[in-house]
Design an enzyme around this catalytic site. Structure first.
Site, PDB file in Angstrom:
ATOM      1  N   ASP A   1       0.795  -1.113  -0.059  1.00  0.00           N
ATOM      2  CA  ASP A   1       0.222   0.056   0.042  1.00  0.00           C
ATOM      3  C   ASP A   1       1.060   1.248  -0.093  1.00  0.00           C
ATOM      4  O   ASP A   1       1.932   1.187   0.485  1.00  0.00           O
ATOM      5  CB  ASP A   1      -0.881  -0.052   1.272  1.00  0.00           C
ATOM      6  CG  ASP A   1      -1.833   1.145   1.581  1.00  0.00           C
ATOM      7  OD1 ASP A   1      -2.722   1.263   0.621  1.00  0.00           O
ATOM      8  OD2 ASP A   1      -1.542   2.122   2.372  1.00  0.00           O
TER       9      ASP A   1
ATOM     10  N   GLU B   1       1.400  -0.174  -5.027  1.00  0.00           N
ATOM     11  CA  GLU B   1       0.486   0.644  -5.284  1.00  0.00           C
ATOM     12  C   GLU B   1       1.200   2.196  -5.555  1.00  0.00           C
ATOM     13  O   GLU B   1       1.518   2.668  -4.553  1.00  0.00           O
ATOM     14  CB  GLU B   1      -0.629   0.761  -4.138  1.00  0.00           C
ATOM     15  CG  GLU B   1      -1.829   1.578  -4.784  1.00  0.00           C
ATOM     16  CD  GLU B   1      -2.212   2.666  -3.735  1.00  0.00           C
ATOM     17  OE1 GLU B   1      -3.305   3.418  -4.073  1.00  0.00           O
ATOM     18  OE2 GLU B   1      -1.445   3.138  -2.501  1.00  0.00           O
TER      19      GLU B   1
HETATM   20  C1  QV4 Z   1      -8.675  13.363   8.330  1.00  0.00           C
HETATM   21  C2  QV4 Z   1      -8.325  14.717   7.514  1.00  0.00           C
HETATM   22  C3  QV4 Z   1      -7.036  15.060   7.402  1.00  0.00           C
HETATM   23  C4  QV4 Z   1      -6.491  15.214   8.758  1.00  0.00           C
HETATM   24  C5  QV4 Z   1      -6.676  13.834   9.436  1.00  0.00           C
HETATM   25  C6  QV4 Z   1      -6.174  13.997  11.097  1.00  0.00           C
HETATM   26  O1  QV4 Z   1      -8.884  14.677   6.163  1.00  0.00           O
HETATM   27  O2  QV4 Z   1      -6.980  16.506   6.685  1.00  0.00           O
HETATM   28  O3  QV4 Z   1      -4.869  15.426   8.744  1.00  0.00           O
HETATM   29  O4  QV4 Z   1      -8.036  13.432   9.500  1.00  0.00           O
HETATM   30  O5  QV4 Z   1      -6.070  12.801  11.684  1.00  0.00           O
HETATM   31  C7  QV4 Z   1      -8.999   8.336   6.326  1.00  0.00           C
HETATM   32  C8  QV4 Z   1     -10.286   9.472   6.074  1.00  0.00           C
HETATM   33  C9  QV4 Z   1      -9.393  10.909   6.302  1.00  0.00           C
HETATM   34  C10 QV4 Z   1      -8.447  11.172   7.662  1.00  0.00           C
HETATM   35  C11 QV4 Z   1      -7.626   9.961   7.500  1.00  0.00           C
HETATM   36  C12 QV4 Z   1      -6.971   9.959   9.026  1.00  0.00           C
HETATM   37  O6  QV4 Z   1     -10.564   9.137   4.812  1.00  0.00           O
HETATM   38  O7  QV4 Z   1     -10.212  12.121   6.107  1.00  0.00           O
HETATM   39  O8  QV4 Z   1      -7.833  12.225   7.425  1.00  0.00           O
HETATM   40  O9  QV4 Z   1      -8.331   8.673   7.531  1.00  0.00           O
HETATM   41  O10 QV4 Z   1      -7.752   9.790  10.044  1.00  0.00           O
HETATM   42  C13 QV4 Z   1      -7.793   4.806   2.732  1.00  0.00           C
HETATM   43  C14 QV4 Z   1      -8.879   5.945   2.403  1.00  0.00           C
HETATM   44  C15 QV4 Z   1      -8.565   7.274   3.004  1.00  0.00           C
HETATM   45  C16 QV4 Z   1      -8.339   7.146   4.594  1.00  0.00           C
HETATM   46  C17 QV4 Z   1      -7.121   5.931   4.910  1.00  0.00           C
HETATM   47  C18 QV4 Z   1      -6.927   5.788   6.232  1.00  0.00           C
HETATM   48  O11 QV4 Z   1      -8.790   6.202   0.981  1.00  0.00           O
HETATM   49  O12 QV4 Z   1      -9.689   8.168   2.608  1.00  0.00           O
HETATM   50  O13 QV4 Z   1      -8.152   8.307   5.241  1.00  0.00           O
HETATM   51  O14 QV4 Z   1      -7.569   4.893   4.181  1.00  0.00           O
HETATM   52  O15 QV4 Z   1      -8.063   5.170   6.854  1.00  0.00           O
HETATM   53  C19 QV4 Z   1      -3.214   8.868  -2.626  1.00  0.00           C
HETATM   54  C20 QV4 Z   1      -2.061   7.808  -2.234  1.00  0.00           C
HETATM   55  C21 QV4 Z   1      -2.512   6.407  -2.298  1.00  0.00           C
HETATM   56  C22 QV4 Z   1      -4.058   6.015  -1.574  1.00  0.00           C
HETATM   57  C23 QV4 Z   1      -4.977   7.134  -2.208  1.00  0.00           C
HETATM   58  C24 QV4 Z   1      -6.471   6.771  -1.403  1.00  0.00           C
HETATM   59  O16 QV4 Z   1      -1.079   7.933  -3.141  1.00  0.00           O
HETATM   60  O17 QV4 Z   1      -1.346   5.651  -1.760  1.00  0.00           O
HETATM   61  O18 QV4 Z   1      -4.415   8.238  -1.879  1.00  0.00           O
HETATM   62  N1  QV4 Z   1      -4.322   4.604  -1.653  1.00  0.00           N
HETATM   63  C25 QV4 Z   1      -4.078   3.491  -0.506  1.00  0.00           C
HETATM   64  C26 QV4 Z   1      -5.057   2.711  -0.466  1.00  0.00           C
HETATM   65  C27 QV4 Z   1      -6.294   3.603   0.329  1.00  0.00           C
HETATM   66  C28 QV4 Z   1      -5.892   3.975   1.646  1.00  0.00           C
HETATM   67  C29 QV4 Z   1      -4.425   4.373   1.823  1.00  0.00           C
HETATM   68  C30 QV4 Z   1      -3.738   4.293   0.592  1.00  0.00           C
HETATM   69  C31 QV4 Z   1      -3.779   4.615   3.190  1.00  0.00           C
HETATM   70  O19 QV4 Z   1      -5.538   1.982  -1.456  1.00  0.00           O
HETATM   71  O20 QV4 Z   1      -7.467   2.809   0.746  1.00  0.00           O
HETATM   72  O21 QV4 Z   1      -6.516   5.025   2.042  1.00  0.00           O
HETATM   73  O22 QV4 Z   1      -3.356   3.514   3.425  1.00  0.00           O
HETATM   74  O23 QV4 Z   1      -3.540   8.720  -3.925  1.00  0.00           O
END
Ligand code: QV4
Ligand code: CA
Length: 512
Positions: free
Chosen positions: A212, A248
């Site tokens: 990831d 990824e």
């Molecule tokens: C929130 C605020 C932030 C703040 C933070 C403070 O938005 O501004 O700083 O709180 O704690 C979730 C929430 C998000 C939250 C975050 C932290 O949606 O709002 O921040 O948690 O609490 C998945 C989801 C994300 C989720 C994350 C962790 O898509 O929304 O965040 O899981 O739970 C980029 C990357 C790529 C990524 C993609 C989504 O380059 O690598 O974004 N894809 C992978 C996975 C994806 C996963 C992650 C990465 C993180 O496929 O499913 O994100 O592991 O393009």
């Protein structure tokens, strides 16, 4: 001597591109958010018998449990340690699944979240999937253990501590991705803990990893971690087999970090594939199927033997990650079946099929307000089992695209045509196309607004074939359309643009 060492190093790293599928199987399925017990059963009753090479599972590591919103799917991308219990089951369930899937020739690939732990705002307590204590405020994760010394904050120079600008590679790799506590993977200690976690899974019998958020880790750090991984378990894999690695990295162009930085150490997700294919299938911006003639590297994609490809994934099917509105999903079933059939028939890349659950999709100003919703669940947030209906579809909100006849049969098609050349291309200059894979399989698609009525060269030996889209070969007859191929390899096709599935596929094993 130097050459020999180089060759050995190359050999070792090259092995990470091999998915290790049994009997040359060519496609895997992402059973997003499925419980381990259901995956084990699915391997035995469906995936093994139907030629699926493996399953990508959701993160098995202990994660934070979020209750506002109520148990979102993304809580599993916030690890608080590497104990193996999650919403999908505990360590015993996981081990049982890996064993049973391996025993029927279906590989397990683990989604490994190693760039970060939970969000900085994750609080402290035992709101975690195994009930382990952690404290996000103090960056204290005792079950690993990680302490505040193991995170990157000192190296991040943005005001918020988060990634603010994707044009700055230091931010992208050393700052927090959406607030997630960023691990210092250059530390030998951290690399060791991550490698221990992955090695435990390798020893249990997994065949590889989806890694990831690789864009957010330095390729050198990743390479060091991969170098510490064990060979695969010889109970199921030949000795010396290396874990398959697919990373990824979302590279749609326009950013300084490219997939090319990672293709030397493992395969990489090719996100351009689904985004561009979506435009073509939707006929946006005047794009048409005939443009697919040089699909693959000709479109600026990475080289085929480095690519992991898919039509949609768990992020971009609900507007997370990248790819945008063009991505086709099960919500557009007619277009989706066409896109997946094309992907599985075309030789480019190693293919992954998506298997989803339905959620209360609610798009307001281009944003899905319910993009967070977790899998079909009971009131307490625990995931529901996947019930199988008498017609072999899934119930309770599980979509099971991999069980749709058109998709299931194209997975078999891909296995049958494996290694055969892309040949006999035909198009009408618009949205009607056809091609064969050597003399083993043939696909013809009509995405125009008028009928296709042509005699085409299929490349196949003469005979009567069952179309595997409208039906299949069943006890010596076709349950759907029949295609008669003449001794010269030619066959006539009529496909109305009104059909639910305006495409036909035949292959060596669908011959009567
Ligand atoms: C929130 C605020 C932030 C703040 C933070 C403070 O938005 O501004 O700083 O709180 O704690 C979730 C929430 C998000 C939250 C975050 C932290 O949606 O709002 O921040 O948690 O609490 C998945 C989801 C994300 C989720 C994350 C962790 O898509 O929304 O965040 O899981 O739970 C980029 C990357 C790529 C990524 C993609 C989504 O380059 O690598 O974004 N894809 C992978 C996975 C994806 C996963 C992650 C990465 C993180 O496929 O499913 O994100 O592991 O393009
Ligand atoms: Ca990072």
């Amino acid at each position: 001597m130097k050459l020999l060492i180089l060759a050995t190093l190359l050999g070792l790293s090259l092995a990470q591109f091999n998915p290790n599928t049994r009997d040359g199987k060519t496609a895997i399925v992402h059973l997003f958010e499925w419980r381990w017990a259901d995956i084990a059963a699915e391997c035995e009753r469906y995936l093994g018998p139907n030629g699926f090479g493996g399953v990508q599972i959701s993160p098995p590591s202990e994660s934070i449990v979020v209750t506002n919103p109520w148990h979102p799917w993304w809580q599993r991308y916030q690890p608080i340690g590497y104990n193996l219990c999650s919403r999908s089951g505990n360590e015993n369930d996981l081990r049982d699944m890996i064993t049973r899937c391996n025993n029927v020739g279906v590989n397990i690939y683990v989604d490994a979240v190693i760039n970060h732990m939970c969000g900085a705002g994750g609080g402290s307590g035992t709101h975690s999937s195994c009930g382990s204590y952690f404290d996000a405020n103090r960056k204290d994760f005792p079950t690993v253990p990680y302490s505040n010394l193991d995170f990157n904050d000192g190296k991040c120079n943005t005001g918020s501590g988060n990634i603010e600008n994707y044009q700055d590679i230091n931010q992208v790799r050393n700052c927090r991705l959406v607030g997630l506590l960023d691990l210092a993977l250059e530390k030998d200690y951290v690399r060791g803990k991550v490698a221990d976690f992955m090695n435990k899974l390798i020893d249990m019998g997994v065949a590889g990893f989806r890694v990831d958020a690789c864009k957010h880790m330095w390729p050198g750090d990743l390479s060091a971690v991969y170098g510490r991984l064990n060979n695969l378990n010889t109970k199921w894999f030949s000795s010396g087999s290396r874990p398959f690695i697919f990373q990824e990295v979302i590279d749609l162009g326009g950013e300084p970090i490219t997939s090319g930085e990672y293709t030397g150490i493992g395969r990489v997700t090719e996100f351009k594939y689904g985004a561009r294919l979506g435009n073509i299938i939707r006929k946006w911006n005047g794009e048409k199927l005939s443009y697919l003639k040089n699909w693959g590297e000709g479109w600026g994609f990475m080289s085929s033997d480095k690519a992991l490809v898919f039509v949609d994934n768990h992020d971009n099917q609900r507007g997370h990650g990248a790819g945008g509105a063009s991505i086709v999903t099960f919500w557009d079933a007619r277009l989706y079946k066409m896109a997946v059939a094309f992907m599985l028939a075309h030789p480019y890349g190693f293919t992954r099929v998506m298997s989803s659950y339905r959620w209360d999709r609610n798009i307001v100003n281009g944003q899905d307000t319910n993009d967070w919703q977790g899998p079909p669940s009971n009131g307490d947030g625990s995931t529901k089992p996947v019930p199988i209906n008498p017609d072999s579809t899934c119930g309770d909100g599980w979509v099971c695209e991999h069980r749709w006849r058109q998709i299931k049969n194209m997975v078999a098609f891909r296995n049958i045509v494996n290694g055969q050349a892309f040949s006999n291309w035909w198009d009408n200059g618009s949205n009607q196309i056809a091609f064969s894979r050597g003399n083993k399989g043939f696909l013809v698609i009509n995405n125009d607004d008028w009928e296709l009525n042509d005699t085409l060269n299929t490349g196949l030996p003469g005979g009567t074939y069952c179309d595997v889209i409208s039906g299949q070969k069943e006890s010596g007859r076709c349950s759907g359309k029949e295609v008669v191929v003449g001794g010269d390899g030619r066959a006539s096709f009529r496909i109305s643009n009104q059909e639910e599935d305006p495409f036909i596929a035949i292959h060596a094993d669908s011959k009567l």
